[in-house]
Every structure is written in C-alpha cells, then in structure tokens.
Design a protein around this motif. Structure first.
Motif, PDB file in Angstrom:
ATOM      1  N   SER A 158      13.820 -34.456 -20.685  1.00  0.00           N
ATOM      2  CA  SER A 158      14.380 -34.175 -19.691  1.00  0.00           C
ATOM      3  C   SER A 158      14.120 -32.781 -18.869  1.00  0.00           C
ATOM      4  O   SER A 158      14.105 -32.619 -17.587  1.00  0.00           O
ATOM      5  CB  SER A 158      15.649 -34.638 -19.221  1.00  0.00           C
ATOM      6  N   VAL A 159      13.740 -31.825 -19.665  1.00  0.00           N
ATOM      7  CA  VAL A 159      13.941 -30.358 -19.440  1.00  0.00           C
ATOM      8  C   VAL A 159      12.641 -29.907 -19.998  1.00  0.00           C
ATOM      9  O   VAL A 159      12.555 -30.032 -21.198  1.00  0.00           O
ATOM     10  CB  VAL A 159      14.973 -29.534 -19.774  1.00  0.00           C
ATOM     11  N   ILE A 160      11.716 -29.059 -19.400  1.00  0.00           N
ATOM     12  CA  ILE A 160      10.527 -28.135 -20.037  1.00  0.00           C
ATOM     13  C   ILE A 160      10.603 -26.811 -19.646  1.00  0.00           C
ATOM     14  O   ILE A 160      11.194 -26.544 -18.425  1.00  0.00           O
ATOM     15  CB  ILE A 160       9.214 -29.079 -19.599  1.00  0.00           C
ATOM     16  N   SER A 161      10.370 -25.940 -20.297  1.00  0.00           N
ATOM     17  CA  SER A 161      10.361 -24.664 -20.226  1.00  0.00           C
ATOM     18  C   SER A 161       8.894 -23.741 -20.427  1.00  0.00           C
ATOM     19  O   SER A 161       8.336 -24.326 -21.566  1.00  0.00           O
ATOM     20  CB  SER A 161      11.164 -23.741 -20.655  1.00  0.00           C
ATOM     21  N   PHE A 162       8.667 -22.915 -19.668  1.00  0.00           N
ATOM     22  CA  PHE A 162       7.480 -22.166 -19.957  1.00  0.00           C
ATOM     23  C   PHE A 162       7.691 -20.688 -19.788  1.00  0.00           C
ATOM     24  O   PHE A 162       8.354 -20.252 -18.969  1.00  0.00           O
ATOM     25  CB  PHE A 162       6.250 -22.588 -18.964  1.00  0.00           C
ATOM     26  N   HIS A 163       6.896 -19.844 -20.686  1.00  0.00           N
ATOM     27  CA  HIS A 163       6.905 -18.382 -20.361  1.00  0.00           C
ATOM     28  C   HIS A 163       5.471 -18.167 -19.881  1.00  0.00           C
ATOM     29  O   HIS A 163       4.558 -18.475 -20.465  1.00  0.00           O
ATOM     30  CB  HIS A 163       7.009 -17.676 -21.887  1.00  0.00           C
ATOM     31  N   ILE A 164       5.596 -17.498 -18.585  1.00  0.00           N
ATOM     32  CA  ILE A 164       4.356 -17.306 -17.943  1.00  0.00           C
ATOM     33  C   ILE A 164       4.217 -15.819 -17.663  1.00  0.00           C
ATOM     34  O   ILE A 164       5.085 -15.106 -17.279  1.00  0.00           O
ATOM     35  CB  ILE A 164       4.614 -17.868 -16.606  1.00  0.00           C
ATOM     36  N   GLN A 165       3.093 -15.236 -17.881  1.00  0.00           N
ATOM     37  CA  GLN A 165       2.664 -13.807 -17.714  1.00  0.00           C
ATOM     38  C   GLN A 165       1.344 -13.658 -16.658  1.00  0.00           C
ATOM     39  O   GLN A 165       0.511 -14.450 -16.912  1.00  0.00           O
ATOM     40  CB  GLN A 165       2.675 -13.122 -19.120  1.00  0.00           C
ATOM     41  N   GLY A 166       1.347 -12.460 -16.199  1.00  0.00           N
ATOM     42  CA  GLY A 166       0.236 -12.123 -15.400  1.00  0.00           C
ATOM     43  C   GLY A 166       0.199 -10.931 -14.650  1.00  0.00           C
ATOM     44  O   GLY A 166       1.298 -10.454 -14.398  1.00  0.00           O
ATOM     45  N   GLY A 167      -0.794 -10.241 -14.316  1.00  0.00           N
ATOM     46  CA  GLY A 167      -0.955  -8.851 -13.780  1.00  0.00           C
ATOM     47  C   GLY A 167      -1.658  -9.272 -12.290  1.00  0.00           C
ATOM     48  O   GLY A 167      -2.574  -9.876 -12.256  1.00  0.00           O
ATOM     49  N   ILE A 168      -1.022  -8.806 -11.474  1.00  0.00           N
ATOM     50  CA  ILE A 168      -1.538  -8.812  -9.740  1.00  0.00           C
ATOM     51  C   ILE A 168      -1.761  -7.264  -9.452  1.00  0.00           C
ATOM     52  O   ILE A 168      -0.981  -6.573  -9.234  1.00  0.00           O
ATOM     53  CB  ILE A 168      -0.601  -9.620  -9.033  1.00  0.00           C
ATOM     54  N   TYR A 169      -2.889  -7.064  -8.946  1.00  0.00           N
ATOM     55  CA  TYR A 169      -3.172  -5.907  -8.268  1.00  0.00           C
ATOM     56  C   TYR A 169      -2.768  -5.956  -6.874  1.00  0.00           C
ATOM     57  O   TYR A 169      -3.432  -6.676  -5.850  1.00  0.00           O
ATOM     58  CB  TYR A 169      -4.859  -5.601  -8.091  1.00  0.00           C
ATOM     59  N   ARG A 170      -1.753  -4.890  -6.426  1.00  0.00           N
ATOM     60  CA  ARG A 170      -1.125  -5.066  -5.065  1.00  0.00           C
ATOM     61  C   ARG A 170      -1.907  -4.427  -4.274  1.00  0.00           C
ATOM     62  O   ARG A 170      -1.646  -4.912  -3.006  1.00  0.00           O
ATOM     63  CB  ARG A 170       0.312  -4.334  -5.543  1.00  0.00           C
ATOM     64  N   THR A 171      -2.923  -3.628  -4.338  1.00  0.00           N
ATOM     65  CA  THR A 171      -3.903  -3.328  -3.213  1.00  0.00           C
ATOM     66  C   THR A 171      -4.672  -4.600  -2.644  1.00  0.00           C
ATOM     67  O   THR A 171      -5.112  -4.407  -1.286  1.00  0.00           O
ATOM     68  CB  THR A 171      -4.962  -2.292  -3.670  1.00  0.00           C
ATOM     69  N   ARG A 172      -4.656  -5.625  -3.397  1.00  0.00           N
ATOM     70  CA  ARG A 172      -5.343  -6.876  -2.725  1.00  0.00           C
ATOM     71  C   ARG A 172      -4.622  -7.462  -1.715  1.00  0.00           C
ATOM     72  O   ARG A 172      -4.944  -8.230  -1.247  1.00  0.00           O
ATOM     73  CB  ARG A 172      -5.719  -7.850  -3.970  1.00  0.00           C
ATOM     74  N   TYR A 173      -3.211  -7.038  -1.582  1.00  0.00           N
ATOM     75  CA  TYR A 173      -2.253  -7.654  -0.630  1.00  0.00           C
ATOM     76  C   TYR A 173      -1.596  -6.707   0.421  1.00  0.00           C
ATOM     77  O   TYR A 173      -0.645  -6.646   0.851  1.00  0.00           O
ATOM     78  CB  TYR A 173      -1.350  -8.382  -1.424  1.00  0.00           C
ATOM     79  N   ASP A 174      -2.281  -5.373   0.381  1.00  0.00           N
ATOM     80  CA  ASP A 174      -1.974  -4.425   1.597  1.00  0.00           C
ATOM     81  C   ASP A 174      -0.531  -3.998   1.030  1.00  0.00           C
ATOM     82  O   ASP A 174       0.288  -3.647   1.927  1.00  0.00           O
ATOM     83  CB  ASP A 174      -1.809  -5.059   2.781  1.00  0.00           C
ATOM     84  N   MET A 175      -0.625  -3.516  -0.198  1.00  0.00           N
ATOM     85  CA  MET A 175       0.757  -2.838  -0.802  1.00  0.00           C
ATOM     86  C   MET A 175       0.170  -1.777  -1.573  1.00  0.00           C
ATOM     87  O   MET A 175       0.810  -1.808  -2.934  1.00  0.00           O
ATOM     88  CB  MET A 175       1.560  -4.182  -1.724  1.00  0.00           C
ATOM     89  N   SER A 176      -0.162  -0.939  -1.056  1.00  0.00           N
ATOM     90  CA  SER A 176      -0.967   0.265  -1.888  1.00  0.00           C
ATOM     91  C   SER A 176       0.045   1.265  -1.853  1.00  0.00           C
ATOM     92  O   SER A 176      -0.470   2.479  -2.504  1.00  0.00           O
ATOM     93  CB  SER A 176      -2.395   0.642  -1.367  1.00  0.00           C
ATOM     94  N   VAL A 177       1.085   1.543  -1.186  1.00  0.00           N
ATOM     95  CA  VAL A 177       1.946   2.624  -1.325  1.00  0.00           C
ATOM     96  C   VAL A 177       2.273   3.002  -2.581  1.00  0.00           C
ATOM     97  O   VAL A 177       2.399   2.297  -3.510  1.00  0.00           O
ATOM     98  CB  VAL A 177       2.953   2.263  -0.508  1.00  0.00           C
ATOM     99  N   GLY A 178       2.317   4.270  -2.777  1.00  0.00           N
ATOM    100  CA  GLY A 178       2.796   4.931  -4.005  1.00  0.00           C
ATOM    101  C   GLY A 178       1.608   5.177  -5.170  1.00  0.00           C
ATOM    102  O   GLY A 178       2.127   5.817  -6.148  1.00  0.00           O
ATOM    103  N   ILE A 179       0.556   4.644  -4.998  1.00  0.00           N
ATOM    104  CA  ILE A 179      -0.607   4.820  -6.171  1.00  0.00           C
ATOM    105  C   ILE A 179      -1.267   6.151  -5.955  1.00  0.00           C
ATOM    106  O   ILE A 179      -1.514   6.600  -4.781  1.00  0.00           O
ATOM    107  CB  ILE A 179      -1.724   3.825  -5.790  1.00  0.00           C
ATOM    108  N   PRO A 180      -1.305   7.115  -6.541  1.00  0.00           N
ATOM    109  CA  PRO A 180      -1.556   6.578  -7.931  1.00  0.00           C
ATOM    110  C   PRO A 180      -0.305   6.923  -9.006  1.00  0.00           C
ATOM    111  O   PRO A 180      -0.332   6.691 -10.222  1.00  0.00           O
ATOM    112  CB  PRO A 180      -2.708   7.406  -8.647  1.00  0.00           C
ATOM    113  N   ILE A 181       0.627   7.316  -8.457  1.00  0.00           N
ATOM    114  CA  ILE A 181       1.801   7.588  -9.177  1.00  0.00           C
ATOM    115  C   ILE A 181       2.438   6.500  -9.814  1.00  0.00           C
ATOM    116  O   ILE A 181       2.882   6.372 -10.791  1.00  0.00           O
ATOM    117  CB  ILE A 181       2.918   8.368  -8.198  1.00  0.00           C
TER     118      ILE A 181
END
Length: 197
Positions: A158-181
């Motif tokens: 009745s219950v199922i669980s997953f551990h999910i991981q991944g990396g997303i480049y935020r510049t692809r979504y117009d969120m480049s503030v703060g790069i490269p720090i």
C-alpha cells in the motif's frame, strides 16, 4: 522470473537528503504486477535541495508544498508515468531573508510563476531497484528536458518509497544570479512516498 520494479519518480523538482534503513523484506523489489497501480505522493515526502558556494557552505533547503502521482504499468516499466508539481512560495531555508530572495523575480519569481512541474517522458530500468527518469521540467516559464536517478527504498503493497537524486542547471531557467560564487547546479535529493490509490 518476474520483471523487477525499479525506482520511479520525478520533481520536481528540484531539490536534497534522506536516509532510510529499510528491512530486507521492505528493500526487496516487488514484481511489476504486485506494484502496478496509481500512487499519490503524500506529505511525508521530502523535497530537499542545495546550491554549493565557492569556499564551502552555500544554500540548502526544502519545499513545504507539493503534489503528484505515479502510475506504474504492470507489464512494462517504460510505460509508467510520473507527474509532480511543487510550489516555490513554500521554500524553506531557515533564513527569512534568503527565502524572500528566492521567491523574488531574481530566482523563482513566485508572483508570476507559482508552480514548478515535471512530467516523465521516459523511464529506463537500470537495476533490480533502480531507474533513470527522463522528463519535461517547467520552471519560470521555461521548459527543458531533465534526468533523475531513482532507487526503490520501501514497498509494502500500500506504500512505496523512492530516493530520487539529480542536478539541474539553473541558468537554463533564467536563475543565474550569484554565479560564479554560487554554483550553477541545484542538487536535488528527495524521498518520495506514495500511497496506493
């Protein structure tokens, strides 16, 4: 011999760490026939994220509101579908100043883009209890293809669980503030729990 069921999901989005210690019986991958059906992602799930910083530290947090389903096909895992949405207004870092900045137009722009969505387009089994999930992520008005790695951590009919991981480049979504720090990559480390519908 039954086809083993791998981890299936998505996220959203976006985001960071859990450690479950399943018993041997819970960790064993069920057959697809046993696991097939619709699961609703419930509020016990954890949608965590982190962004590294030069010299150490960075920003880490989680999202408090999200929803979604995964429909597991009993004959072919590749035909399963994951849908997920999170609401960036609910971002939590423990620092109100940072949370307000993340909600601003420089990052999530929650006033104009209140939701981030993910829908799987391809699920590939990579092991007895693992899979790669490919799908379409939409954030801040931009849609891109993203990939996540999933691992089955718990199942009891009745219950199922997953551990999910991944990396997303935020510049692809117009969120480049703060790069490269601050790193361009947002790391997601999620525990997704589903209740069978």
């Amino acid at each position: 011999m039954p086809l083993r069921f791998p981890f299936v999901f998505a996220a959203a989005v976006m985001l960071a760490g859990f450690s479950l210690q399943p018993t041997a019986s819970l960790a064993k991958a069920p057959s697809l026939d046993d696991a097939a059906g619709r699961y609703d992602i419930d509020g016990s799930s954890q949608i965590n994220f982190s962004v590294g910083q030069v010299g150490g530290g960075g920003i880490s947090g989680k999202f408090g509101r999200f929803s979604g389903t995964f429909q597991l096909d009993g004959q072919d895992i590749s035909r399963s579908v994951v849908q997920f949405a999170l609401f960036p207004e609910t971002v939590q870092t423990g620092e109100p100043r940072i949370e307000n900045f993340l909600r601003s137009s420089a990052v999530f722009d929650t006033e104009n883009h209140p939701k981030i969505t993910f829908r799987s387009t391809k699920i590939t089994q990579t092991g007895d209890d693992t899979a790669e999930i490919e799908g379409i992520l939409t954030a801040k008005g931009t849609t891109r293809t993203e990939h996540f790695e999933a691992k089955l951590t718990k199942w009891n009919r009745s219950v199922i669980s997953f551990h999910i991981q991944g990396g997303i480049y935020r510049t692809r979504y117009d969120m480049s503030v703060g790069i490269p720090i601050y790193s361009n990559i947002v790391q997601f480390d999620m525990i997704v729990n589903g209740q069978k519908h």
